[in-house]
Design an enzyme around this catalytic site. Structure first.
Site, PDB file in Angstrom:
ATOM      1  NE  ARG A   1      -3.283   2.090   3.235  1.00 27.64           N
ATOM      2  CZ  ARG A   1      -2.869   3.038   4.077  1.00 27.64           C
ATOM      3  NH1 ARG A   1      -1.638   3.024   4.542  1.00 27.64           N
ATOM      4  NH2 ARG A   1      -3.698   4.008   4.431  1.00 27.64           N
TER       5      ARG A   1
ATOM      6  NE  ARG B   1      -3.746   4.414  -0.758  1.00 29.46           N
ATOM      7  CZ  ARG B   1      -4.699   4.197   0.122  1.00 29.46           C
ATOM      8  NH1 ARG B   1      -4.538   4.564   1.384  1.00 29.46           N
ATOM      9  NH2 ARG B   1      -5.845   3.632  -0.253  1.00 29.46           N
TER      10      ARG B   1
ATOM     11  NE  ARG C   1       8.971 -20.484   0.049  1.00 24.46           N
ATOM     12  CZ  ARG C   1       9.430 -19.825   1.099  1.00 24.46           C
ATOM     13  NH1 ARG C   1      10.471 -19.038   0.992  1.00 24.46           N
ATOM     14  NH2 ARG C   1       8.875 -19.943   2.268  1.00 24.46           N
ATOM     15  CB  CYS C   2       9.579 -18.129  -8.804  1.00 23.90           C
ATOM     16  SG  CYS C   2       9.746 -18.153 -10.587  1.00 23.90           S
TER      17      CYS C   2
ATOM     18  CG  ASP D   1      18.197 -14.398   3.285  1.00 26.24           C
ATOM     19  OD1 ASP D   1      17.170 -15.045   2.987  1.00 26.24           O
ATOM     20  OD2 ASP D   1      19.044 -14.797   4.099  1.00 26.24           O
TER      21      ASP D   1
ATOM     22  CB  SER E   1      12.984 -11.921  -2.132  1.00 27.80           C
ATOM     23  OG  SER E   1      12.086 -12.927  -1.744  1.00 27.80           O
TER      24      SER E   1
ATOM     25  CB  THR F   1      11.397 -12.281   6.733  1.00 32.22           C
ATOM     26  OG1 THR F   1      11.641 -13.420   7.570  1.00 32.22           O
ATOM     27  CG2 THR F   1      12.551 -11.331   6.944  1.00 32.22           C
TER      28      THR F   1
ATOM     29  CG  ASP G   1      16.392 -14.167   8.926  1.00 32.55           C
ATOM     30  OD1 ASP G   1      15.630 -13.321   8.425  1.00 32.55           O
ATOM     31  OD2 ASP G   1      16.476 -15.327   8.487  1.00 32.55           O
TER      32      ASP G   1
ATOM     33  N   GLY H   1      12.257 -19.711  13.223  1.00 33.17           N
ATOM     34  CA  GLY H   1      13.593 -19.129  13.228  1.00 33.17           C
ATOM     35  C   GLY H   1      14.603 -20.210  12.916  1.00 33.17           C
ATOM     36  NE  ARG H   2      13.260 -23.532   8.086  1.00 32.38           N
ATOM     37  CZ  ARG H   2      12.632 -23.106   6.993  1.00 32.38           C
ATOM     38  NH1 ARG H   2      13.293 -22.854   5.897  1.00 32.38           N
ATOM     39  NH2 ARG H   2      11.338 -22.911   6.995  1.00 32.38           N
TER      40      ARG H   2
ATOM     41  CE  LYS I   1      11.611 -20.779  38.176  1.00 33.18           C
ATOM     42  NZ  LYS I   1      12.296 -20.233  37.002  1.00 33.18           N
TER      43      LYS I   1
ATOM     44  NE  ARG J   1       5.700 -18.650   6.990  1.00 32.32           N
ATOM     45  CZ  ARG J   1       6.910 -18.157   6.815  1.00 32.32           C
ATOM     46  NH1 ARG J   1       7.094 -16.852   6.861  1.00 32.32           N
ATOM     47  NH2 ARG J   1       7.919 -18.952   6.592  1.00 32.32           N
TER      48      ARG J   1
END
Ligand code: ADP
Length: 326
Positions: free
Chosen positions: A24, A28, A75-76, A106, A108, A129, A133, A174-175, A217, A259
Site C-alpha cells: 500500500r 501510494r 517460490r519461483c 534474503d 528474494s 520476514t 534475520d 527461526g531456522r 517451580k 505467520r
C-alpha cells in the site's frame, strides 16, 4: 537522471504480516510522486508469467490491517536461472518498468540483485520476514506481529502447564536465527530458551530444569527455536522424560500461526515508512540497496551486504534471560 515513470512492486518468499501495508505504501508513494505503480502477482513467478496489474490509490484500500499479502507470494525456481531472469526482465521492459520494489527476505534480495546486475533494472529491497534475520535493519516487517502472536500462545500454554505440573517444550520459528525465541521467551517468562546462536549442551538444560525443581517451580516452559541444534523438540522431550520421570512433558510446535494475523501497529508503521523510503530511493537514482531502520532512522544497505551479513543476537538479552529465570 532518467525520469521515473513506472515502478513495479512484488512480494516474494515467506509471507509476513505487514506486507500488505508495505505494498500500500509503495503504491501510494508512487502516486504521490506522479509515478505509475504496477503490481506483480505471485512474486517473481508473476514477472515471468507477465501477471501485472496497474494500480491506483484505491486498489490498496482496506488492506493495511490485513495479514498475508494480497498480491500473493511464491517460490519461483525458474527465477533462479539466468533464462528465467531474462524472461522476467523482458516483461518488465515491455511494461515500461523503470524500477522494482521487492518485499521479501534474503532469497528474494538475491534474485533482485542478480536481476539488476544482469539486466540493469534498478531494484530496491524491503525486508519482510517474521524471522528478523536480515542485516541492515533493526526490525523486519512482520517480526513484531509474530512476537506478539508467540507470546499470546505461550501465555495460554502456561495456563495449562501450571494447572498440571507439566513441562512444555515449545518450538517457534527461526531456522537460522533465535530472535523470536529469545524475545518471546523473555516476554512469556520461559524457564529456558534454546537458540542457534547460543547453542547450549543438553546437560545444561537438564541442570537448569533440576535447579528449577529445587527452586520450587512445579511447571516449566522451554522455548526452542527451530534452528536449535539439540535434535529438535521431540528428541529433547525424550531426553527430558528419561531424566525427569516425574515430569509430564508436552511438545507444542507453534508452526504457521506465527505467520498469520493482523499486523501490529509497529509493523504497519514500519511497512509504511519503508515503502515510502523505497520509492524515494528510486527517485534519488539509488538502487541495489535494501531500505531498513537502524536506531529509528531510515538507512540503506547494499543488497549484497544485506544477504551476506547477519545481525548478532544481543548478548545483554541473553544475560537478562538468565537472570530473570532464577
Ligand atoms: P525469502 O525471500 O523469504 O528468503 P526464498 O529464499 O524462498 O524466500 O526466495 C524467494 C524467491 O526468490 C525464490 O523462490 C526465487 O524465485 C528467488 N531466489 C531465491 N534465491 C535466489 C537465488 N540464489 N538466485 C535467484 N533467485 C533467487
Amino acid at each position: 537522471m532518467a525520469e521515473l515513470k513506472k515502478v513495479g512492486v512484488l512480494t516474494s518468499g515467506g509471507d509476513a504480516p505487514g506486507m500488505n501495508a508495505a505494498i500500500r505504501s509503495v503504491v501510494r508513494s508512487c502516486i504521490f510522486y506522479g509515478i505509475e505503480p504496477v503490481a506483480i502477482h505471485e512474486g517473481y513467478k508473476g514477472l515471468i508469467d507477465n501477471d501485472l496489474e496497474i494500480m491506483n490509490a484505491r486498489s490498496v484500500a482496506n488492506i493495511i490491517n490485513q495479514g498475508g499479502t494480497f498480491l500473493k507470494s511464491a517460490r519461483c525456481q525458474e527465477f533462479r536461472t539466468p533464462e528465467g531472469r531474462a524472461a522476467a526482465y523482458e516483461n518488465a521492459k515491455a511494461a515500461g518498468l523503470d524500477g522494482l520494489v521487492v518485499i521479501g527476505g534474503d532469497g528474494s534480495f538475491t534474485g533482485a540483485m542478480l536481476l539488476e546486475k544482469e539486466h540493469g533494472l534498478p531494484c530496491i529491497g524491503v525486508p519482510g520476514t517474521i524471522d528478523n534475520d536480515i542485516f541492515g535493519t533493526d526490525f523486519t516487517i512482520g517480526y513484531d506481529t509474530a512476537l506478539n502472536t508467540v507470546v499470546e500462545a505461550i501465555d495460554k500454554i502456561r495456563d495449562t502447564a501450571t494447572s498440571h505440573n507439566r513441562l512444555f517444550l515449545i518450538e517457534v520459528m527461526g531456522r537460522d536465527a533465535g530472535f523470536i525465541a529469545l524475545n518471546a521467551g523473555i516476554a512469556a517468562g520461559a524457564e529456558e530458551i534454546l537458540i542457534p546462536e547460543d547453542q547450549k549442551p543438553i546437560d545444561q538444560l537438564m541442570d537448569s530444569l533440576e535447579n528449577s525443581g529445587r527452586a520450587g517451580k512445579t511447571s516449566s516452559i522451554v522455548v526452542v527455536s527451530e534452528g536449535d541444534k539439540s535434535g529438535g523438540v521431540f528428541e529433547l522431550s525424550r531426553a527430558v522424560e528419561e531424566n525427569f520421570p516425574a515430569y509430564e512433558v508436552k511438545v507444542t510446535v507453534l508452526g504457521h500461526i506465527q505467520r498469520g494475523g493482523k499486523p501490529s501497529c509497529y509493523d504497519r508503521v514500519l511497512a509504511s515508512r519503508l515503502g515510502v523510503a523505497s520509492v524515494e530511493a528510486l527517485r534519488d537514482g539509488i538502487s541495489g540497496v535494501m531500505v531498513g531502520v537502524r536506531d529509528q532512522k531510515i538507512v540503506q544497505t547494499p543488497l549484497e551486504e544485506a544477504i551476506s551479513k547477519h545481525n548478532a543476537i544481543d548478548s545483554n538479552l541473553l544475560k537478562v534471560a538468565d537472570i530473570v529465570t532464577v
